[in-house]
Motif scaffolding. Structure first.
Motif, mmCIF file in Angstrom:
data_model
loop_
_atom_site.group_PDB
_atom_site.id
_atom_site.type_symbol
_atom_site.label_atom_id
_atom_site.label_comp_id
_atom_site.label_asym_id
_atom_site.label_seq_id
_atom_site.Cartn_x
_atom_site.Cartn_y
_atom_site.Cartn_z
ATOM 1 N N VAL A 76 -0.765 -3.263 18.473
ATOM 2 C CA VAL A 76 0.579 -2.967 17.959
ATOM 3 C C VAL A 76 0.801 -3.640 16.611
ATOM 4 N N ARG A 77 0.424 -4.913 16.505
ATOM 5 C CA ARG A 77 0.690 -5.659 15.273
ATOM 6 C C ARG A 77 -0.127 -5.140 14.098
ATOM 7 N N TYR A 78 -1.422 -4.884 14.335
ATOM 8 C CA TYR A 78 -2.297 -4.472 13.242
ATOM 9 C C TYR A 78 -2.330 -2.958 13.042
ATOM 10 N N GLY A 79 -2.143 -2.210 14.113
ATOM 11 C CA GLY A 79 -2.260 -0.756 14.007
ATOM 12 C C GLY A 79 -0.952 -0.038 13.744
ATOM 13 N N ILE A 80 0.174 -0.657 14.104
ATOM 14 C CA ILE A 80 1.471 0.004 13.937
ATOM 15 C C ILE A 80 2.374 -0.782 12.986
ATOM 16 N N LEU A 81 2.661 -2.036 13.336
ATOM 17 C CA LEU A 81 3.603 -2.815 12.535
ATOM 18 C C LEU A 81 3.099 -3.062 11.115
ATOM 19 N N PHE A 82 1.833 -3.436 10.980
ATOM 20 C CA PHE A 82 1.319 -3.761 9.651
ATOM 21 C C PHE A 82 1.370 -2.566 8.695
ATOM 22 N N PRO A 83 0.896 -1.367 9.077
ATOM 23 C CA PRO A 83 1.015 -0.227 8.159
ATOM 24 C C PRO A 83 2.467 0.099 7.804
ATOM 25 N N VAL A 84 3.366 0.002 8.782
ATOM 26 C CA VAL A 84 4.783 0.272 8.499
ATOM 27 C C VAL A 84 5.326 -0.749 7.507
ATOM 28 N N THR A 90 5.861 -1.310 -0.168
ATOM 29 C CA THR A 90 5.506 -0.406 -1.265
ATOM 30 C C THR A 90 6.732 0.345 -1.777
ATOM 31 N N ILE A 91 7.537 0.850 -0.857
ATOM 32 C CA ILE A 91 8.777 1.536 -1.253
ATOM 33 C C ILE A 91 9.691 0.583 -2.015
ATOM 34 N N GLY A 92 9.752 -0.658 -1.546
ATOM 35 C CA GLY A 92 10.576 -1.650 -2.227
ATOM 36 C C GLY A 92 10.135 -1.882 -3.661
ATOM 37 N N TRP A 93 8.817 -1.997 -3.876
ATOM 38 C CA TRP A 93 8.310 -2.211 -5.231
ATOM 39 C C TRP A 93 8.561 -0.993 -6.120
ATOM 40 N N ILE A 94 8.447 0.199 -5.564
ATOM 41 C CA ILE A 94 8.708 1.410 -6.356
ATOM 42 C C ILE A 94 10.164 1.443 -6.819
ATOM 43 N N ILE A 95 11.075 1.163 -5.889
ATOM 44 C CA ILE A 95 12.499 1.142 -6.242
ATOM 45 C C ILE A 95 12.779 0.046 -7.260
ATOM 46 N N PHE A 96 12.186 -1.116 -7.028
ATOM 47 C CA PHE A 96 12.445 -2.259 -7.909
ATOM 48 C C PHE A 96 11.942 -1.998 -9.330
ATOM 49 N N LEU A 97 10.676 -1.614 -9.450
ATOM 50 C CA LEU A 97 10.090 -1.434 -10.784
ATOM 51 C C LEU A 97 10.728 -0.271 -11.539
ATOM 52 N N SER A 98 11.064 0.805 -10.821
ATOM 53 C CA SER A 98 11.682 1.962 -11.488
ATOM 54 C C SER A 98 13.088 1.646 -11.980
ATOM 55 N N SER A 99 13.682 0.576 -11.476
ATOM 56 C CA SER A 99 15.021 0.173 -11.923
ATOM 57 C C SER A 99 14.965 -1.026 -12.869
ATOM 58 N N PHE A 128 13.243 -6.819 0.619
ATOM 59 C CA PHE A 128 12.122 -5.994 1.084
ATOM 60 C C PHE A 128 10.968 -6.869 1.579
ATOM 61 N N PHE A 129 10.731 -7.990 0.899
ATOM 62 C CA PHE A 129 9.691 -8.910 1.364
ATOM 63 C C PHE A 129 10.028 -9.439 2.758
ATOM 64 N N VAL A 130 11.270 -9.864 2.949
ATOM 65 C CA VAL A 130 11.680 -10.379 4.256
ATOM 66 C C VAL A 130 11.556 -9.290 5.316
ATOM 67 N N ALA A 131 11.909 -8.056 4.952
ATOM 68 C CA ALA A 131 11.782 -6.943 5.898
ATOM 69 C C ALA A 131 10.321 -6.683 6.254
ATOM 70 N N SER A 132 9.406 -6.945 5.316
ATOM 71 C CA SER A 132 7.984 -6.699 5.586
ATOM 72 C C SER A 132 7.402 -7.705 6.568
ATOM 73 N N TRP A 133 8.130 -8.781 6.860
ATOM 74 C CA TRP A 133 7.699 -9.719 7.913
ATOM 75 C C TRP A 133 8.527 -9.533 9.183
ATOM 76 N N THR A 134 9.410 -8.538 9.190
ATOM 77 C CA THR A 134 10.445 -8.427 10.219
ATOM 78 C C THR A 134 11.180 -9.764 10.307
ATOM 79 N N GLY A 135 11.657 -10.208 9.164
ATOM 80 C CA GLY A 135 12.326 -11.500 9.090
ATOM 81 C C GLY A 135 13.668 -11.502 9.806
ATOM 82 N N VAL A 136 13.862 -12.493 10.643
ATOM 83 C CA VAL A 136 15.135 -12.691 11.335
ATOM 84 C C VAL A 136 15.695 -14.020 10.834
ATOM 85 N N VAL A 137 16.578 -13.939 9.850
ATOM 86 C CA VAL A 137 17.088 -15.133 9.183
ATOM 87 C C VAL A 137 18.583 -15.256 9.459
#
Length: 363
Positions: A76-84, A90-99, A128-137
């Protein structure tokens, strides 16, 4: 004759050599209790080394019932969560750099609007970085505001401390200059929010940074200044000595306490054993990063209080709130080795203790 073997007679007084060999016993040479006690204490209770050690999680997949569950979790962690998570980042960087790129270059004549947009975009990419770790802050206390003559200080576990705090408030941080892609981000994107970089090995950088700090805290429109006064990453069990630089600026100090819950992953970054890229991959392949952040009551230096005493008082406040143990060590010792003179003094003391013992036996 073994030429490499040390000749103990070179260290013996002449009177002891003339004595009968029957009076010289092996126990006389090995009776060095103070030295052994010191060595044993260093091994058993090395509180400095413990500050920078990762505590591996205890294995729980130890029987036939739990092992399949562990294997399922790995899939689950490597096959599902990590690709997501990679997709989210990646989407975060696209939005960030394009703006960010158009705003940075097209709004140079509108400095106020440019800074405001860049500040918002830096907060966004950190989210987006925090979301990529499923951060619960969970944040406790009032959110920091932009005011002159104030500085925020926090305990330091990893470079992600900055990301966790930055997603809520665009701080201007004081940070060691890093190589690679992290250094590229430092010199381009993060400089837009007023971050200040230094090289720990360069003594002249201290004067430059001190001057920049004083100039920054005077600005009304500057982003809040964030400093990690420990100067290095500590494993979130301890706090080492706070450097006094942040406490002699003559401004209000706002403590921030950060505590990570290690139920899913240890967020400590051991930079000597792991690159920051591998550290991020470690976080992105875990279940979640869970932590609490406390914005504590602002503190001012008291009459008659020295900057060092002020720093220790703030460290007490942070340590108590985050449940961390204080140790009387300078974190910069992590980057240095014992000097040859220090080793020679230890060796000399050892020889002197042996000689004193032999002299007593010779009398």
């Amino acid at each position: 004759m073994d030429l490499d073997r040390p000749n103990i007679e070179e260290y013996l007084p002449s009177e002891a050599i003339q004595e009968s060999n029957e009076k010289l016993h092996l126990r006389d040479l090995l009776d060095i209790s103070p030295t052994l006690t010191e060595a044993a204490g260093a091994i058993v209770d090395d509180s400095f080394t413990r500050c920078f050690k990762s505590n591996p999680s205890e294995p729980w997949n130890w029987n036939v019932y739990l092992f399949p569950l562990w294997c399922f979790g790995v899939v689950v962690r490597y096959g599902i969560l990590f690709p997501v998570r990679v997709l989210v980042l990646t989407i975060g960087w696209i939005i960030f750099l394009s703006s960010f790129i158009p705003a940075h270059f097209l709004l140079r004549s509108h400095d106020k609007w440019r800074k405001k947009i860049e500040r918002y975009l830096v907060e966004l990419i950190c989210s987006f970085f925090v979301a990529s770790w499923t951060g619960v802050v969970k944040y406790h206390g009032p959110r920091p505001s932009m005011r002159p003559k104030q500085v925020f200080v926090a305990n330091h576990t990893s470079m992600i401390d900055f990301i966790v705090l930055e997603q809520m408030t665009a701080f201007a941080v004081i940070m060691q200059k890093h190589p690679g892609w992290v250094g590229l981000l430092q010199s381009t994107i993060l400089e837009s929010v007023g971050c200040i970089w230094f090289n720990r090995a360069e003594a002249k950088d201290r004067e430059i940074v001190a001057r920049k700090l004083r100039d920054h805290i005077q600005g009304v429109d500057n982003n809040p200044l964030l400093i990690f006064p420990e100067g290095t990453c500590v494993n979130n069990h301890y706090t080492v000595m706070f450097k006094k630089g942040a406490f002699e600026l003559g401004c209000t100090v706002c403590p921030i306490a950060i505590k990570y819950n290690k139920i899913f992953v240890d967020a400590f970054w051991n930079s000597k054993k792991q690159s920051f890229t591998m550290h991020l991959l470690h976080l992105m392949t875990s279940w979640a990063v869970v932590c609490d952040v406390w914005y504590l009551e602002p503190q001012n230096i008291r009459p008659g209080e020295t900057p060092i005493e002020f720093a220790e008082r703030v460290r007490d406040i942070i340590s108590v709130r985050a449940g961390l143990k204080k140790v009387p060590w300078d974190g910069y010792l992590k980057y240095s080795r014992p000097s040859p003179k220090h080793r020679e003094r230890k060796q000399q003391r050892f020889v002197e203790s042996v000689l004193q013992r032999l002299e007593k036996k010779g009398k």
